[in-house]
Design a protein around this motif. Structure first.
Motif, PDB file in Angstrom:
ATOM      1  N   LYS A  72       0.921  -1.454   0.035  1.00 48.17           N
ATOM      2  CA  LYS A  72      -0.469   0.150   0.005  1.00 48.17           C
ATOM      3  C   LYS A  72       1.236   1.235   0.473  1.00 48.17           C
ATOM      4  O   LYS A  72       0.770   1.975  -0.730  1.00 48.17           O
ATOM      5  CB  LYS A  72      -0.964  -0.072   1.248  1.00 48.17           C
ATOM      6  CG  LYS A  72      -1.545   1.160   1.479  1.00 48.17           C
ATOM      7  CD  LYS A  72      -3.118   0.978   1.729  1.00 48.17           C
ATOM      8  CE  LYS A  72      -4.282   1.842   2.361  1.00 48.17           C
ATOM      9  NZ  LYS A  72      -3.781   3.330   2.755  1.00 48.17           N
ATOM     10  N   ASP A  85      -0.121   4.569  -2.155  1.00 47.13           N
ATOM     11  CA  ASP A  85      -0.162   5.604  -1.922  1.00 47.13           C
ATOM     12  C   ASP A  85       0.479   6.526  -2.030  1.00 47.13           C
ATOM     13  O   ASP A  85       0.525   7.486  -2.428  1.00 47.13           O
ATOM     14  CB  ASP A  85      -0.091   5.997   0.177  1.00 47.13           C
ATOM     15  CG  ASP A  85      -0.987   5.065   0.295  1.00 47.13           C
ATOM     16  OD1 ASP A  85      -2.281   4.520  -0.542  1.00 47.13           O
ATOM     17  OD2 ASP A  85      -1.161   4.253   1.494  1.00 47.13           O
ATOM     18  N   SER A 136      -6.827   3.994  -6.975  1.00 49.05           N
ATOM     19  CA  SER A 136      -6.531   2.494  -7.187  1.00 49.05           C
ATOM     20  C   SER A 136      -7.810   1.604  -5.617  1.00 49.05           C
ATOM     21  O   SER A 136      -8.301   2.379  -5.276  1.00 49.05           O
ATOM     22  CB  SER A 136      -5.444   2.691  -5.984  1.00 49.05           C
ATOM     23  OG  SER A 136      -4.946   3.238  -4.670  1.00 49.05           O
ATOM     24  N   ASN A 180      -7.817  -2.717  -3.374  1.00 53.71           N
ATOM     25  CA  ASN A 180      -6.382  -3.197  -3.292  1.00 53.71           C
ATOM     26  C   ASN A 180      -7.647  -4.207  -3.287  1.00 53.71           C
ATOM     27  O   ASN A 180      -9.270  -4.831  -2.881  1.00 53.71           O
ATOM     28  CB  ASN A 180      -6.751  -3.840  -1.195  1.00 53.71           C
ATOM     29  CG  ASN A 180      -6.104  -1.937  -0.540  1.00 53.71           C
ATOM     30  OD1 ASN A 180      -5.603  -1.624  -1.727  1.00 53.71           O
ATOM     31  ND2 ASN A 180      -6.812  -1.731   0.696  1.00 53.71           N
ATOM     32  N   PRO A 214      -2.920  -3.346  -4.307  1.00 52.49           N
ATOM     33  CA  PRO A 214      -3.485  -1.984  -4.994  1.00 52.49           C
ATOM     34  C   PRO A 214      -3.374  -2.770  -5.874  1.00 52.49           C
ATOM     35  O   PRO A 214      -2.140  -2.343  -6.848  1.00 52.49           O
ATOM     36  CB  PRO A 214      -3.028  -1.371  -3.933  1.00 52.49           C
ATOM     37  CG  PRO A 214      -2.153  -1.336  -3.440  1.00 52.49           C
ATOM     38  CD  PRO A 214      -2.025  -2.824  -3.288  1.00 52.49           C
TER      39      PRO A 214
END
Length: 266
Positions: A97, A101, A112, A114, A228
């Motif tokens: 992540k 991010d 995006s 997950n 993601p």
């Protein structure tokens, strides 16, 4: 009397041969035109996704002959840097992540989600006689080398470091750690016996007959392992990238990921 029909037949044969010659000559041109109609999508994906995406690639291209999927596999941190530096990519599929991010914060990836979950495991060579009940046993003098991915760029390495820190053995193991460029290199180190143990994802362990899982790491000793994916903002084929992104979330694609050991977010 017979010369005229023979001459007519000869001209017909010659005409037929010329037609065949023109058809053969035109064939490569037609093929080239067909190839030009294909759209190539560049997918930057975490190394641990390779086996499942190999299957998805074949299925998707079969159903979409106008699309050519090209995959760039590596550690999520390395792929992140490539996108930041302007390397071409249409979609980013990360094993962490943090990397996603960072790209979204810069506006380099949008929307995006997950898509997958995974588990961290400690593996040993399949012929290893050593039995483990906890990672704390890695401090034993009989263990000389332990492979993990570079924590700064390899999410699996980050999760391994968090695990060892939580179990309070990170500092004690510094002289034993062998760092790898991605999780697949960790797998190779263990397969070849160059290290006695290594930390990889469950999905990596399942594809190899040369290693076995020694410990299934509890999920509460490290950050959640999520995968993601998102479309790269500068994609030159945004519509096609979004279509493939949508396909990755279908039941058909999900069943392939589950077959290779991933689980799905609830």
């Amino acid at each position: 009397m017979e010369a005229f029909p023979l001459k007519k037949i000869a001209l017909s044969v010659l005409s037929l041969l010329l037609s065949v010659t023109l058809l053969v000559t035109a064939s490569p041109v037609q093929q080239a035109n067909a190839a030009q109609k294909q759209t190539e999508l560049l997918i930057s994906a975490a190394a641990s996704l390779k086996d499942s995406l190999d299957v998805i690639e074949k299925q998707y291209e079969k159903a979409h002959p106008d699309i050519k999927l090209t995959f760039n596999y590596g550690s999520s941190g390395t792929l992140q840097k490539q996108i930041e530096e302007g390397a071409p990519a249409d979609l980013f599929f990360s094993a962490g992540k943090k990397q996603m991010d960072a790209l979204e914060k810069q506006g380099l990836v949008t929307g995006s989600k997950n898509l997958l979950l995974n588990d961290l495991v400690m593996i040993v060579p399949s012929d290893s006689k050593k039995k483990f009940t906890t990672v704390k046993e890695l401090t034993d003098k009989s263990i000389k080398k332990i492979a993990i991915g570079q924590p700064e760029s390899v999410p699996a390495g980050q999760y391994a470091k968090e695990t060892l820190e939580t179990r309070k053995v990170w500092d004690a193991l510094q002289d034993k750690l062998v760092y790898a460029k991605d999780v697949r290199q960790v797998l190779t180190y263990v397969e070849t016996g160059n290290v006695e143990a290594g930390f990889v994802y469950k999905t990596d362990a399942l594809i190899s007959t040369k290693v076995k899982i020694a410990i299934r790491v509890a999920s509460d000793v490290h950050s959640p392992i999520v995968y993601p994916a998102g479309v790269v903002s500068d994609s030159k084929h945004s519509a096609e990238a979004k279509a493939f992104y949508a396909y990755l979330q279908t039941a058909e694609a999900s069943s392939i990921f589950v077959k290779y050991g991933f689980s799905l977010p609830k």
